[in-house]
Design a protein around this motif. Structure first.
Motif, PDB file in Angstrom:
ATOM      1  N   VAL A 198       9.980  -7.191   6.848  1.00 58.69           N
ATOM      2  CA  VAL A 198       9.555  -6.130   7.768  1.00 58.69           C
ATOM      3  C   VAL A 198       8.297  -5.452   7.220  1.00 58.69           C
ATOM      4  O   VAL A 198       7.327  -5.215   7.955  1.00 58.69           O
ATOM      5  N   GLY A 199       8.308  -5.149   5.912  1.00 60.11           N
ATOM      6  CA  GLY A 199       7.140  -4.531   5.289  1.00 60.11           C
ATOM      7  C   GLY A 199       5.907  -5.410   5.372  1.00 60.11           C
ATOM      8  O   GLY A 199       4.796  -4.932   5.661  1.00 60.11           O
ATOM      9  N   LYS A 200       6.089  -6.708   5.136  1.00 66.02           N
ATOM     10  CA  LYS A 200       4.969  -7.654   5.243  1.00 66.02           C
ATOM     11  C   LYS A 200       4.401  -7.679   6.658  1.00 66.02           C
ATOM     12  O   LYS A 200       3.184  -7.711   6.853  1.00 66.02           O
ATOM     13  N   LEU A 217       0.691  -6.684   7.839  1.00 68.17           N
ATOM     14  CA  LEU A 217      -0.186  -7.652   8.502  1.00 68.17           C
ATOM     15  C   LEU A 217      -0.848  -7.060   9.737  1.00 68.17           C
ATOM     16  O   LEU A 217      -2.014  -7.354  10.018  1.00 68.17           O
ATOM     17  N   ILE A 218      -0.123  -6.214  10.474  1.00 66.41           N
ATOM     18  CA  ILE A 218      -0.678  -5.662  11.711  1.00 66.41           C
ATOM     19  C   ILE A 218      -1.322  -4.290  11.498  1.00 66.41           C
ATOM     20  O   ILE A 218      -1.698  -3.628  12.475  1.00 66.41           O
ATOM     21  N   ILE A 228       4.421   2.895   7.990  1.00 66.35           N
ATOM     22  CA  ILE A 228       5.766   2.342   8.118  1.00 66.35           C
ATOM     23  C   ILE A 228       5.944   1.140   7.188  1.00 66.35           C
ATOM     24  O   ILE A 228       7.044   0.894   6.690  1.00 66.35           O
ATOM     25  N   ALA A 229       4.870   0.418   6.915  1.00 64.02           N
ATOM     26  CA  ALA A 229       4.939  -0.683   5.941  1.00 64.02           C
ATOM     27  C   ALA A 229       5.318  -0.137   4.567  1.00 64.02           C
ATOM     28  O   ALA A 229       6.193  -0.682   3.887  1.00 64.02           O
ATOM     29  N   LYS A 268      -1.900  -3.775  -3.306  1.00 69.29           N
ATOM     30  CA  LYS A 268      -3.005  -4.272  -2.489  1.00 69.29           C
ATOM     31  C   LYS A 268      -3.462  -3.209  -1.490  1.00 69.29           C
ATOM     32  O   LYS A 268      -4.662  -3.020  -1.254  1.00 69.29           O
ATOM     33  N   GLN A 269      -2.468  -2.499  -0.930  1.00 71.90           N
ATOM     34  CA  GLN A 269      -2.801  -1.436   0.020  1.00 71.90           C
ATOM     35  C   GLN A 269      -3.485  -0.267  -0.694  1.00 71.90           C
ATOM     36  O   GLN A 269      -4.455   0.299  -0.183  1.00 71.90           O
ATOM     37  N   TYR A 270      -2.997   0.094  -1.885  1.00 71.08           N
ATOM     38  CA  TYR A 270      -3.624   1.174  -2.650  1.00 71.08           C
ATOM     39  C   TYR A 270      -5.066   0.826  -2.995  1.00 71.08           C
ATOM     40  O   TYR A 270      -5.952   1.683  -2.984  1.00 71.08           O
ATOM     41  N   LYS A 271      -5.317  -0.437  -3.293  1.00 72.33           N
ATOM     42  CA  LYS A 271      -6.674  -0.875  -3.596  1.00 72.33           C
ATOM     43  C   LYS A 271      -7.580  -0.667  -2.384  1.00 72.33           C
ATOM     44  O   LYS A 271      -8.722  -0.194  -2.514  1.00 72.33           O
TER      45      LYS A 271
END
Length: 424
Positions: free
Chosen positions: A290-292, A296-297, A302-303, A327-330
Protein backbone atom coordinates in the motif's frame (compact mmCIF):
# COMPACT_ATOMS: atom_id res chain seq x y z
CA UNK A 1 -26.64 -38.86 -22.52
CA UNK A 2 -24.12 -38.22 -19.70
CA UNK A 3 -22.61 -34.76 -19.20
CA UNK A 4 -19.20 -36.24 -20.01
CA UNK A 5 -20.44 -37.45 -23.38
CA UNK A 6 -22.17 -34.14 -24.04
CA UNK A 7 -18.99 -32.17 -23.37
CA UNK A 8 -16.95 -34.56 -25.46
CA UNK A 9 -19.39 -34.10 -28.32
CA UNK A 10 -19.11 -30.32 -28.05
CA UNK A 11 -15.29 -30.17 -28.12
CA UNK A 12 -15.35 -29.69 -31.87
CA UNK A 13 -17.08 -26.36 -31.32
CA UNK A 14 -14.20 -25.07 -29.22
CA UNK A 15 -11.76 -25.60 -32.04
CA UNK A 16 -13.94 -23.39 -34.20
CA UNK A 17 -14.68 -20.74 -31.59
CA UNK A 18 -13.11 -17.98 -33.68
CA UNK A 19 -15.74 -18.57 -36.39
CA UNK A 20 -19.10 -16.82 -35.90
CA UNK A 21 -21.93 -19.13 -34.92
CA UNK A 22 -24.77 -19.00 -37.45
CA UNK A 23 -27.88 -20.35 -35.78
CA UNK A 24 -31.28 -19.20 -36.93
CA UNK A 25 -33.85 -18.33 -34.31
CA UNK A 26 -36.37 -21.17 -34.22
CA UNK A 27 -38.81 -18.96 -32.31
CA UNK A 28 -41.10 -16.77 -34.34
CA UNK A 29 -43.98 -16.64 -31.88
CA UNK A 30 -43.74 -14.64 -28.66
CA UNK A 31 -45.83 -17.21 -26.84
CA UNK A 32 -43.36 -20.01 -27.52
CA UNK A 33 -40.05 -19.96 -25.67
CA UNK A 34 -38.57 -23.37 -24.94
CA UNK A 35 -38.56 -24.36 -21.24
CA UNK A 36 -40.03 -21.00 -20.20
CA UNK A 37 -41.58 -22.46 -17.04
CA UNK A 38 -38.15 -23.59 -15.84
CA UNK A 39 -36.72 -20.16 -16.63
CA UNK A 40 -39.47 -18.41 -14.65
CA UNK A 41 -38.64 -20.48 -11.59
CA UNK A 42 -35.15 -18.91 -11.74
CA UNK A 43 -36.43 -15.30 -11.95
CA UNK A 44 -35.80 -15.21 -15.69
CA UNK A 45 -38.06 -13.27 -18.06
CA UNK A 46 -37.90 -12.65 -21.81
CA UNK A 47 -37.10 -9.35 -23.46
CA UNK A 48 -38.59 -9.03 -26.94
CA UNK A 49 -37.51 -6.77 -29.78
CA UNK A 50 -38.85 -7.20 -33.32
CA UNK A 51 -39.71 -10.87 -32.90
CA UNK A 52 -36.29 -11.63 -31.39
CA UNK A 53 -35.68 -12.09 -27.70
CA UNK A 54 -33.04 -12.42 -25.03
CA UNK A 55 -33.49 -13.63 -21.46
CA UNK A 56 -32.93 -11.52 -18.35
CA UNK A 57 -32.36 -12.99 -14.91
CA UNK A 58 -32.67 -10.77 -11.85
CA UNK A 59 -31.52 -11.47 -8.27
CA UNK A 60 -31.76 -9.06 -5.34
CA UNK A 61 -29.64 -9.02 -2.18
CA UNK A 62 -30.10 -7.23 1.12
CA UNK A 63 -27.29 -4.92 2.20
CA UNK A 64 -26.86 -7.17 5.24
CA UNK A 65 -26.08 -10.16 3.02
CA UNK A 66 -22.56 -11.47 3.63
CA UNK A 67 -20.45 -12.54 0.68
CA UNK A 68 -17.09 -13.72 1.92
CA UNK A 69 -15.72 -11.56 4.72
CA UNK A 70 -17.93 -8.51 4.14
CA UNK A 71 -21.54 -7.44 3.94
CA UNK A 72 -22.73 -5.29 1.06
CA UNK A 73 -23.48 -2.55 3.59
CA UNK A 74 -19.73 -2.32 4.24
CA UNK A 75 -19.26 -1.64 0.53
CA UNK A 76 -21.54 1.39 0.90
CA UNK A 77 -19.50 2.55 3.89
CA UNK A 78 -16.17 2.43 2.06
CA UNK A 79 -17.58 4.59 -0.73
CA UNK A 80 -18.48 7.15 1.95
CA UNK A 81 -14.97 6.81 3.40
CA UNK A 82 -13.39 7.48 0.00
CA UNK A 83 -15.47 10.62 -0.29
CA UNK A 84 -14.21 11.78 3.12
CA UNK A 85 -10.54 10.92 2.42
CA UNK A 86 -8.03 13.76 1.96
CA UNK A 87 -5.93 11.81 -0.53
CA UNK A 88 -6.49 10.29 -3.96
CA UNK A 89 -6.02 6.83 -5.44
CA UNK A 90 -6.91 5.05 -8.71
CA UNK A 91 -9.49 2.97 -6.82
CA UNK A 92 -10.98 5.94 -4.97
CA UNK A 93 -14.72 6.39 -5.36
CA UNK A 94 -14.48 10.07 -4.44
CA UNK A 95 -17.08 12.06 -6.31
CA UNK A 96 -19.34 9.04 -6.69
CA UNK A 97 -22.15 7.47 -4.73
CA UNK A 98 -22.21 3.75 -4.08
CA UNK A 99 -24.99 3.42 -6.65
CA UNK A 100 -22.67 4.79 -9.37
CA UNK A 101 -20.36 1.78 -9.25
CA UNK A 102 -21.26 -0.86 -11.79
CA UNK A 103 -19.79 -4.34 -11.18
CA UNK A 104 -19.56 -6.05 -14.54
CA UNK A 105 -18.56 -9.45 -15.92
CA UNK A 106 -19.23 -11.44 -19.09
CA UNK A 107 -19.23 -15.02 -20.25
CA UNK A 108 -18.00 -15.67 -23.79
CA UNK A 109 -17.51 -18.56 -26.19
CA UNK A 110 -13.72 -18.27 -25.99
CA UNK A 111 -10.78 -16.52 -24.34
CA UNK A 112 -9.46 -15.04 -27.57
CA UNK A 113 -10.47 -11.78 -29.18
CA UNK A 114 -12.05 -11.08 -32.53
CA UNK A 115 -15.53 -10.99 -34.01
CA UNK A 116 -15.90 -14.77 -33.76
CA UNK A 117 -15.85 -14.69 -29.97
CA UNK A 118 -19.49 -14.28 -28.89
CA UNK A 119 -20.67 -12.85 -25.57
CA UNK A 120 -23.56 -14.96 -24.29
CA UNK A 121 -23.96 -13.46 -20.79
CA UNK A 122 -23.73 -9.78 -19.86
CA UNK A 123 -23.87 -9.68 -16.06
CA UNK A 124 -23.75 -6.75 -13.68
CA UNK A 125 -24.71 -5.62 -10.18
CA UNK A 126 -25.50 -2.19 -8.84
CA UNK A 127 -26.83 -0.64 -5.65
CA UNK A 128 -30.44 0.40 -6.23
CA UNK A 129 -32.15 2.00 -3.22
CA UNK A 130 -31.32 -0.39 -0.37
CA UNK A 131 -30.53 -3.52 -2.35
CA UNK A 132 -27.85 -4.95 -4.57
CA UNK A 133 -29.62 -5.76 -7.81
CA UNK A 134 -27.86 -8.28 -10.05
CA UNK A 135 -29.00 -8.77 -13.63
CA UNK A 136 -27.79 -11.16 -16.29
CA UNK A 137 -28.72 -10.75 -19.95
CA UNK A 138 -28.57 -14.12 -21.71
CA UNK A 139 -28.15 -14.73 -25.44
CA UNK A 140 -30.54 -17.62 -26.31
CA UNK A 141 -28.84 -18.12 -29.69
CA UNK A 142 -26.14 -16.19 -31.62
CA UNK A 143 -28.70 -14.45 -33.82
CA UNK A 144 -30.23 -12.55 -30.90
CA UNK A 145 -27.51 -10.02 -30.17
CA UNK A 146 -29.69 -7.02 -31.00
CA UNK A 147 -32.20 -7.61 -28.17
CA UNK A 148 -29.29 -8.67 -25.90
CA UNK A 149 -27.37 -5.42 -26.31
CA UNK A 150 -30.45 -3.24 -26.59
CA UNK A 151 -31.81 -4.52 -23.27
CA UNK A 152 -28.39 -4.16 -21.66
CA UNK A 153 -27.76 -0.60 -22.83
CA UNK A 154 -31.25 0.83 -22.34
CA UNK A 155 -31.64 -0.38 -18.75
CA UNK A 156 -28.22 0.44 -17.36
CA UNK A 157 -27.45 3.78 -15.77
CA UNK A 158 -23.84 3.92 -14.57
CA UNK A 159 -20.75 6.08 -14.62
CA UNK A 160 -18.01 3.80 -13.28
CA UNK A 161 -17.21 0.27 -14.40
CA UNK A 162 -15.62 -2.22 -11.97
CA UNK A 163 -14.22 -5.41 -13.52
CA UNK A 164 -11.59 -8.09 -13.10
CA UNK A 165 -9.31 -7.74 -16.12
CA UNK A 166 -12.21 -6.14 -17.95
CA UNK A 167 -10.01 -3.43 -19.39
CA UNK A 168 -8.10 -6.03 -21.39
CA UNK A 169 -10.90 -8.51 -22.06
CA UNK A 170 -14.57 -7.90 -21.16
CA UNK A 171 -15.09 -4.37 -22.43
CA UNK A 172 -13.05 -4.79 -25.66
CA UNK A 173 -15.27 -7.82 -26.38
CA UNK A 174 -18.38 -5.72 -25.79
CA UNK A 175 -17.04 -3.04 -28.13
CA UNK A 176 -16.27 -5.62 -30.83
CA UNK A 177 -19.72 -7.20 -30.72
CA UNK A 178 -21.39 -3.79 -30.46
CA UNK A 179 -19.65 -2.67 -33.65
CA UNK A 180 -21.38 -5.46 -35.59
CA UNK A 181 -24.86 -4.27 -34.61
CA UNK A 182 -24.27 -0.59 -33.74
CA UNK A 183 -26.91 0.59 -36.25
CA UNK A 184 -29.63 -1.24 -34.30
CA UNK A 185 -28.79 -0.57 -30.62
CA UNK A 186 -27.94 2.44 -28.41
CA UNK A 187 -24.41 3.83 -28.42
CA UNK A 188 -21.91 2.58 -25.87
CA UNK A 189 -21.63 5.06 -23.00
CA UNK A 190 -18.45 6.72 -21.80
CA UNK A 191 -17.36 5.94 -18.26
CA UNK A 192 -14.41 5.52 -15.93
CA UNK A 193 -12.93 2.13 -15.13
CA UNK A 194 -11.63 0.32 -12.05
CA UNK A 195 -9.80 -2.91 -12.92
CA UNK A 196 -9.37 -4.93 -9.73
CA UNK A 197 -7.17 -7.56 -11.38
CA UNK A 198 -4.15 -5.27 -11.46
CA UNK A 199 -4.79 -4.20 -7.87
CA UNK A 200 -4.94 -7.85 -6.75
CA UNK A 201 -1.66 -8.63 -8.52
CA UNK A 202 0.03 -5.68 -6.86
CA UNK A 203 -1.23 -6.50 -3.38
CA UNK A 204 -0.88 -10.30 -3.31
CA UNK A 205 1.71 -11.37 -5.87
CA UNK A 206 3.98 -12.23 -2.93
CA UNK A 207 1.33 -14.55 -1.50
CA UNK A 208 -0.43 -16.15 -4.48
CA UNK A 209 1.13 -18.04 -7.37
CA UNK A 210 -1.76 -16.89 -9.57
CA UNK A 211 -4.26 -14.10 -9.08
CA UNK A 212 -7.21 -15.74 -10.81
CA UNK A 213 -10.43 -14.44 -9.23
CA UNK A 214 -11.43 -17.84 -7.81
CA UNK A 215 -8.04 -18.09 -6.08
CA UNK A 216 -8.29 -14.57 -4.65
CA UNK A 217 -11.80 -15.45 -3.43
CA UNK A 218 -10.62 -18.54 -1.57
CA UNK A 219 -7.32 -17.24 -0.20
CA UNK A 220 -8.09 -13.58 0.51
CA UNK A 221 -11.84 -12.86 0.53
CA UNK A 222 -13.26 -15.86 2.39
CA UNK A 223 -15.60 -16.81 -0.46
CA UNK A 224 -16.43 -20.53 -0.68
CA UNK A 225 -17.91 -21.84 -3.92
CA UNK A 226 -20.00 -24.99 -3.76
CA UNK A 227 -20.79 -27.16 -6.80
CA UNK A 228 -19.41 -24.43 -9.04
CA UNK A 229 -19.22 -25.02 -12.79
CA UNK A 230 -15.62 -24.37 -13.95
CA UNK A 231 -15.45 -21.34 -16.24
CA UNK A 232 -13.59 -23.22 -18.97
CA UNK A 233 -16.64 -25.47 -19.48
CA UNK A 234 -18.93 -22.49 -20.11
CA UNK A 235 -18.53 -22.43 -23.92
CA UNK A 236 -19.34 -26.13 -24.30
CA UNK A 237 -22.34 -25.85 -22.01
CA UNK A 238 -23.57 -22.84 -23.97
CA UNK A 239 -23.23 -24.66 -27.31
CA UNK A 240 -25.22 -27.53 -25.84
CA UNK A 241 -27.88 -25.06 -24.65
CA UNK A 242 -28.10 -23.47 -28.13
CA UNK A 243 -28.72 -26.90 -29.61
CA UNK A 244 -31.13 -28.37 -27.04
CA UNK A 245 -32.59 -25.22 -25.38
CA UNK A 246 -32.69 -27.00 -22.01
CA UNK A 247 -31.57 -24.43 -19.39
CA UNK A 248 -30.17 -26.97 -16.92
CA UNK A 249 -26.51 -26.42 -17.79
CA UNK A 250 -26.90 -22.68 -18.35
CA UNK A 251 -28.26 -22.21 -14.84
CA UNK A 252 -24.92 -23.43 -13.52
CA UNK A 253 -23.07 -20.91 -15.70
CA UNK A 254 -25.39 -18.13 -14.52
CA UNK A 255 -24.63 -19.02 -10.88
CA UNK A 256 -20.90 -19.03 -11.65
CA UNK A 257 -21.21 -15.59 -13.24
CA UNK A 258 -23.31 -14.36 -10.30
CA UNK A 259 -20.63 -15.33 -7.80
CA UNK A 260 -17.95 -13.64 -9.95
CA UNK A 261 -19.92 -10.39 -9.86
CA UNK A 262 -20.67 -10.51 -6.13
CA UNK A 263 -16.99 -11.21 -5.48
CA UNK A 264 -16.09 -8.01 -7.32
CA UNK A 265 -18.08 -6.09 -4.70
CA UNK A 266 -16.32 -7.93 -1.88
CA UNK A 267 -12.92 -7.47 -3.51
CA UNK A 268 -13.47 -3.75 -4.01
CA UNK A 269 -14.52 -3.47 -0.36
CA UNK A 270 -11.47 -5.36 0.88
CA UNK A 271 -9.00 -3.41 -1.25
CA UNK A 272 -10.60 -0.18 -0.10
CA UNK A 273 -10.32 -1.25 3.55
CA UNK A 274 -6.60 -1.80 3.07
CA UNK A 275 -6.04 1.42 1.13
CA UNK A 276 -8.07 3.45 3.65
CA UNK A 277 -6.16 1.94 6.62
CA UNK A 278 -9.33 0.30 7.98
CA UNK A 279 -8.21 -3.35 7.75
CA UNK A 280 -7.20 -4.40 11.26
CA UNK A 281 -5.78 -7.70 9.97
CA UNK A 282 -3.54 -6.24 7.26
CA UNK A 283 -0.09 -7.84 7.10
CA UNK A 284 3.21 -5.99 7.08
CA UNK A 285 3.76 -7.04 3.47
CA UNK A 286 0.36 -5.69 2.43
CA UNK A 287 1.02 -2.45 4.31
CA UNK A 288 4.32 -2.14 2.47
CA UNK A 289 2.58 -2.66 -0.88
CA UNK A 290 0.00 0.00 0.00
CA UNK A 291 2.84 2.38 0.90
CA UNK A 292 4.64 1.62 -2.36
CA UNK A 293 1.45 2.21 -4.34
CA UNK A 294 0.79 5.59 -2.74
CA UNK A 295 4.45 6.53 -3.21
CA UNK A 296 4.24 5.66 -6.91
CA UNK A 297 1.24 7.95 -7.47
CA UNK A 298 2.71 10.83 -5.47
CA UNK A 299 0.40 10.64 -2.43
CA UNK A 300 3.28 11.27 -0.04
CA UNK A 301 1.52 11.84 3.28
CA UNK A 302 -0.61 8.69 3.23
CA UNK A 303 2.37 6.73 1.85
CA UNK A 304 4.43 7.80 4.86
CA UNK A 305 1.65 6.85 7.27
CA UNK A 306 1.62 3.32 5.90
CA UNK A 307 5.39 2.91 5.72
CA UNK A 308 5.94 4.32 9.22
CA UNK A 309 3.33 1.97 10.71
CA UNK A 310 5.36 -1.19 10.01
CA UNK A 311 6.71 -2.43 13.34
CA UNK A 312 10.13 -3.72 14.32
CA UNK A 313 9.03 -7.36 14.30
CA UNK A 314 8.82 -7.38 10.50
CA UNK A 315 12.49 -6.86 9.65
CA UNK A 316 12.35 -7.34 5.88
CA UNK A 317 9.32 -5.10 5.35
CA UNK A 318 10.70 -2.56 7.82
CA UNK A 319 13.94 -2.15 5.85
CA UNK A 320 12.13 -1.80 2.52
CA UNK A 321 9.82 0.77 4.08
CA UNK A 322 12.82 2.63 5.52
CA UNK A 323 14.44 2.77 2.08
CA UNK A 324 11.28 4.18 0.48
CA UNK A 325 10.99 6.77 3.26
CA UNK A 326 14.63 7.74 2.85
CA UNK A 327 14.10 8.18 -0.86
CA UNK A 328 11.17 10.48 -0.12
CA UNK A 329 13.20 12.47 2.44
CA UNK A 330 15.91 12.92 -0.17
CA UNK A 331 13.34 14.39 -2.59
CA UNK A 332 12.23 16.76 0.16
CA UNK A 333 15.91 17.66 0.81
CA UNK A 334 15.66 16.31 4.36
CA UNK A 335 19.10 14.77 4.04
CA UNK A 336 19.70 14.17 7.75
CA UNK A 337 16.49 12.11 8.05
CA UNK A 338 17.42 10.15 4.92
CA UNK A 339 20.96 9.43 6.19
CA UNK A 340 19.63 8.10 9.50
CA UNK A 341 17.47 5.58 7.63
CA UNK A 342 20.19 4.56 5.13
CA UNK A 343 22.58 3.91 8.02
CA UNK A 344 19.92 1.96 9.91
CA UNK A 345 19.44 -0.24 6.85
CA UNK A 346 23.12 -1.11 6.44
CA UNK A 347 23.64 -1.62 10.18
CA UNK A 348 20.86 -4.23 10.36
CA UNK A 349 22.00 -6.10 7.24
CA UNK A 350 22.10 -9.87 7.38
CA UNK A 351 22.27 -12.42 4.57
CA UNK A 352 18.49 -12.81 4.89
CA UNK A 353 17.93 -9.11 4.24
CA UNK A 354 16.89 -7.89 0.81
CA UNK A 355 20.34 -7.09 -0.63
CA UNK A 356 18.99 -4.59 -3.15
CA UNK A 357 17.85 -2.06 -0.53
CA UNK A 358 21.16 -2.43 1.33
CA UNK A 359 23.28 -1.94 -1.79
CA UNK A 360 21.15 0.99 -2.91
CA UNK A 361 21.41 2.54 0.57
CA UNK A 362 25.21 2.24 0.44
CA UNK A 363 25.23 3.85 -2.99
CA UNK A 364 23.10 6.73 -1.69
CA UNK A 365 25.47 7.21 1.26
CA UNK A 366 28.41 7.15 -1.15
CA UNK A 367 26.78 9.83 -3.30
CA UNK A 368 26.09 12.01 -0.28
CA UNK A 369 29.63 11.59 1.07
CA UNK A 370 31.15 12.47 -2.31
CA UNK A 371 28.96 15.36 -3.41
CA UNK A 372 27.67 16.92 -0.19
CA UNK A 373 30.29 16.13 2.44
CA UNK A 374 33.18 16.09 -0.06
CA UNK A 375 34.52 13.07 1.85
CA UNK A 376 35.93 10.84 -0.88
CA UNK A 377 37.34 8.29 1.56
CA UNK A 378 33.90 7.63 3.07
CA UNK A 379 32.36 7.43 -0.39
CA UNK A 380 34.95 4.84 -1.37
CA UNK A 381 34.34 2.86 1.82
CA UNK A 382 30.57 2.72 1.20
CA UNK A 383 31.19 1.61 -2.39
CA UNK A 384 33.55 -1.17 -1.24
CA UNK A 385 30.90 -2.42 1.19
CA UNK A 386 28.32 -2.46 -1.60
CA UNK A 387 30.69 -4.47 -3.80
CA UNK A 388 31.29 -6.96 -1.00
CA UNK A 389 27.54 -7.57 -0.51
CA UNK A 390 27.07 -7.83 -4.25
CA UNK A 391 29.60 -10.66 -4.47
CA UNK A 392 27.52 -12.60 -1.94
CA UNK A 393 24.52 -12.44 -4.24
CA UNK A 394 25.34 -13.78 -7.69
CA UNK A 395 21.84 -13.01 -8.96
CA UNK A 396 22.62 -9.28 -8.68
CA UNK A 397 25.86 -9.24 -10.64
CA UNK A 398 24.23 -7.08 -13.30
CA UNK A 399 24.83 -4.16 -10.92
CA UNK A 400 28.58 -4.91 -10.68
CA UNK A 401 29.75 -2.84 -13.70
CA UNK A 402 28.06 0.26 -12.28
CA UNK A 403 29.61 -0.26 -8.86
CA UNK A 404 33.05 -1.01 -10.32
CA UNK A 405 32.92 2.16 -12.39
CA UNK A 406 31.97 4.16 -9.29
CA UNK A 407 34.78 2.52 -7.29
CA UNK A 408 37.43 3.24 -9.93
CA UNK A 409 36.30 6.84 -10.30
CA UNK A 410 36.36 7.44 -6.53
CA UNK A 411 39.74 5.75 -6.16
CA UNK A 412 41.18 7.95 -8.90
CA UNK A 413 39.59 11.03 -7.31
CA UNK A 414 41.01 10.13 -3.89
CA UNK A 415 44.46 9.56 -5.39
CA UNK A 416 44.35 13.00 -7.01
CA UNK A 417 43.34 14.66 -3.72
CA UNK A 418 46.16 12.93 -1.82
CA UNK A 419 48.69 13.88 -4.48
CA UNK A 420 47.61 17.51 -4.37
CA UNK A 421 47.84 17.49 -0.58
CA UNK A 422 51.37 16.08 -0.81
CA UNK A 423 52.58 18.89 -3.08
CA UNK A 424 50.98 21.54 -0.88
Amino acid sequence: MSIKNKLSRMKSHLKKEEQPLLVKNPVGNKSIIPFMEQWKQENVSPYWLDNEYCLIREVRYSLDYTHGNYTFREFCHVVDDWNNATYDHPLSAKGHQASDLFFFDTETTGLGGGAGNTIFILGYAQLIKNEIVLKQHVLPHPGAEIPLFNSFLENVDYSTLVTYNGKAFDWPQVKTRHTLIKEHVPKLPEFGHFDLYHAARRMWKHRLERTKLSIVEAEILGVKREDDVPGFLAPMIYFDFVERKNPEGMLGILKHNEIDILSLITLYTHLSYQLLRKDQQISAKETLEVGKWYTLIGQTDIAKQNLQSIDEQNKEELLEAAFLLAKQYKKEKKFEDAIILWRKIIETYTKKTNPVVVIQSLIELAKFAEHKEKNIQNALTYTEKAQFILREHQELLRIEPELQKRYERLEKKLHTIKRNQLFH
